[in-house]
Write a protein that holds these residues in place. Structure first.
Motif, PDB file in Angstrom:
ATOM      1  N   ALA A   2       0.646  -0.980   0.082  1.00 58.88           N
ATOM      2  CA  ALA A   2       0.052  -0.078  -0.014  1.00 58.88           C
ATOM      3  C   ALA A   2       0.884   1.329  -0.291  1.00 58.88           C
ATOM      4  O   ALA A   2       2.122   1.191   0.725  1.00 58.88           O
ATOM      5  N   SER A   3       0.409   2.526  -0.813  1.00 54.62           N
ATOM      6  CA  SER A   3       0.987   3.571  -0.828  1.00 54.62           C
ATOM      7  C   SER A   3       0.530   4.349   0.295  1.00 54.62           C
ATOM      8  O   SER A   3       1.273   5.493   0.504  1.00 54.62           O
ATOM      9  N   THR A   4      -0.489   4.233   1.112  1.00 50.78           N
ATOM     10  CA  THR A   4      -0.899   5.081   1.977  1.00 50.78           C
ATOM     11  C   THR A   4      -1.434   4.432   3.467  1.00 50.78           C
ATOM     12  O   THR A   4      -1.576   3.164   3.105  1.00 50.78           O
ATOM     13  N   VAL A   5      -0.722   4.850   4.366  1.00 46.53           N
ATOM     14  CA  VAL A   5      -1.065   3.959   5.558  1.00 46.53           C
ATOM     15  C   VAL A   5      -1.577   5.252   6.626  1.00 46.53           C
ATOM     16  O   VAL A   5      -1.327   6.404   6.922  1.00 46.53           O
ATOM     17  N   VAL A   6      -2.741   4.878   7.172  1.00 45.92           N
ATOM     18  CA  VAL A   6      -3.239   5.471   8.337  1.00 45.92           C
ATOM     19  C   VAL A   6      -2.845   4.949   9.554  1.00 45.92           C
ATOM     20  O   VAL A   6      -3.161   3.734   9.886  1.00 45.92           O
ATOM     21  N   VAL A   7      -2.411   5.696  10.388  1.00 43.75           N
ATOM     22  CA  VAL A   7      -1.820   5.469  11.517  1.00 43.75           C
ATOM     23  C   VAL A   7      -3.075   5.661  12.890  1.00 43.75           C
ATOM     24  O   VAL A   7      -3.282   6.792  13.034  1.00 43.75           O
ATOM     25  N   CYS A   8      -3.037   4.689  13.627  1.00 46.92           N
ATOM     26  CA  CYS A   8      -4.017   4.847  14.817  1.00 46.92           C
ATOM     27  C   CYS A   8      -2.893   4.620  15.841  1.00 46.92           C
ATOM     28  O   CYS A   8      -2.705   3.428  16.444  1.00 46.92           O
ATOM     29  N   GLY A   9      -2.549   5.659  16.330  1.00 47.09           N
ATOM     30  CA  GLY A   9      -1.620   5.646  17.542  1.00 47.09           C
ATOM     31  C   GLY A   9      -1.164   7.047  17.766  1.00 47.09           C
ATOM     32  O   GLY A   9      -1.898   8.012  17.669  1.00 47.09           O
ATOM     33  N   VAL A  10      -0.138   7.395  18.186  1.00 50.65           N
ATOM     34  CA  VAL A  10       0.525   8.693  18.343  1.00 50.65           C
ATOM     35  C   VAL A  10       1.803   9.186  17.615  1.00 50.65           C
ATOM     36  O   VAL A  10       2.130   8.342  16.651  1.00 50.65           O
ATOM     37  N   ARG A  11       1.925  10.588  17.633  1.00 51.27           N
ATOM     38  CA  ARG A  11       2.803  11.138  16.330  1.00 51.27           C
ATOM     39  C   ARG A  11       4.051  10.386  16.279  1.00 51.27           C
ATOM     40  O   ARG A  11       4.564  10.240  14.908  1.00 51.27           O
ATOM     41  N   PHE A  12       4.659  10.112  17.232  1.00 48.79           N
ATOM     42  CA  PHE A  12       6.082   9.407  17.138  1.00 48.79           C
ATOM     43  C   PHE A  12       6.063   8.194  16.174  1.00 48.79           C
ATOM     44  O   PHE A  12       6.915   7.773  15.473  1.00 48.79           O
ATOM     45  N   MET A  13       4.829   7.490  16.428  1.00 46.34           N
ATOM     46  CA  MET A  13       4.790   6.325  15.845  1.00 46.34           C
ATOM     47  C   MET A  13       4.298   6.505  14.117  1.00 46.34           C
ATOM     48  O   MET A  13       5.120   5.885  13.244  1.00 46.34           O
ATOM     49  N   ALA A  14       3.792   7.538  13.807  1.00 39.43           N
ATOM     50  CA  ALA A  14       3.450   8.047  12.469  1.00 39.43           C
ATOM     51  C   ALA A  14       4.838   8.414  11.732  1.00 39.43           C
ATOM     52  O   ALA A  14       5.140   8.215  10.749  1.00 39.43           O
ATOM     53  N   GLU A  15       5.660   9.121  12.640  1.00 37.27           N
ATOM     54  CA  GLU A  15       6.971   9.497  12.173  1.00 37.27           C
ATOM     55  C   GLU A  15       7.729   8.468  11.943  1.00 37.27           C
ATOM     56  O   GLU A  15       8.477   8.469  10.808  1.00 37.27           O
TER      57      GLU A  15
END
Length: 306
Positions: A50-63
């Protein structure tokens, strides 16, 4: 059509995937394509088509996902979800320390901002910290930001001098030895599984100390009752699989729990749906120089952690 059905349909239509941390509410975990701790999320998201990831967590995880997979669109479903511990140590303070003590290695827990990772020699997770610290060439190390995890590593690796500062997880740091003893009296015969972000006097009373993933594995292997001393998301989810076996530390008579990370609970079905529709969430962008510097510490984690 329910919100959850709309989320599943939109995933199929857009080709996006959902990456959710194990501290997320059970209903969020149920719609996730990737489930795990912060580094597992980053690794699996990088490997996903997948080219798009929606993160359900906190900011450092998305980073972290963006650092390992810079070509992907990474969207934090709840932009206000942050980690207080990740910001407790100022990167400038570390930079000044490095100027004063160039021979001291700097180890950053993965629960840190990209800016702090960029100041570190290597990143670690709670499961890899002991192995990596032991393998590093430096004899003296500054471990950031969690003083409790740093103390745990210090006791496991006595041959190294490990310096810690004043960081801690606001949730895990509240666990006390007194309440562990009280829980043992309330549930005689139950084992205690505890995260190493808890204070050392509490850790000394645990039967098992380990990362979130290790605690989940331990629960699956044990057959008896277990007192769970980590964020309640683990118990909320696994109690559905193991009814009556798990006892959450910090639980109150009204059903509330002190070991609840409020930021981890900010992600809602509405937020996930809006992110998938392109009407909500925040796309994570990191300046190329920062991304490259932070990436080095993660690459070194893979080198030393195997």
């Amino acid at each position: 059509m329910t919100l959850w059905e709309q989320i599943r349909r939109l995933k199929e239509e857009t080709g996006a995937i959902i990456a959710a941390h194990t501290y997320q509410p059970p209903e969020i975990q149920d719609v996730a394509d990737i489930l795990g701790d912060s580094f597992v999320l980053a690794q699996k998201a990088k490997e996903a088509a997948a080219s798009t990831v929606v993160v359900c967590g906190v900011r450092f995880m998305a980073e972290g996902i963006k650092i390992l997979a810079p070509d992907k669109r990474v969207i934090l479903a709840a932009p206000q979800a942050d980690c207080p511990m990740a910001r407790q140590i100022e990167p400038e303070r570390v930079a000044e320390f490095r100027r004063q003590y160039p021979d001291v290695g700097v180890v950053a827990y993965i629960n840190t901002t990209a800016e702090l990772k960029a100041q570190a020699d290597v990143c670690v997770t709670s499961s890899s910290a002991v192995k990596i610290v032991r393998a590093l060439p430096q004899k003296t190390l500054l471990f950031l930001p969690d003083k409790n995890l740093g103390d745990y590593v210090r006791r496991q690796v006595p041959e190294k001098e490990i310096l810690t500062w004043d960081g801690y997880c606001p949730v895990h740091n509240t666990v006390t030895a007194e309440e562990v003893r009280a829980a043992r009296l309330r549930y005689p015969g139950a084992k205690v599984a505890m995260h190493p972000e808890c204070p050392p006097e509490a850790l000394a009373l645990a039967d098992m100390v380990g990362s979130t993933a290790a605690i989940i594995e331990y629960i699956g292997k044990e057959s008896g009752e277990i007192i769970v001393a980590t964020e309640r998301g683990v118990t909320d989810k696994l109690s559905l699989r193991y009814p009556g076996r798990l006892h959450q530390l910090g639980e109150e008579a009204d059903g509330s729990c002190r070991l609840t990370c409020p930021d981890m609970k900010l992600t809602t079905a509405e937020a996930v749906l809006a992110a998938l529709r392109g009407l909500g969430g925040e796309e994570i962008e990191l300046e190329p120089t920062l991304l490259a510097a932070a990436r080095r510490s993660l690459d070194n984690m893979l080198t030393y952690g195997g």
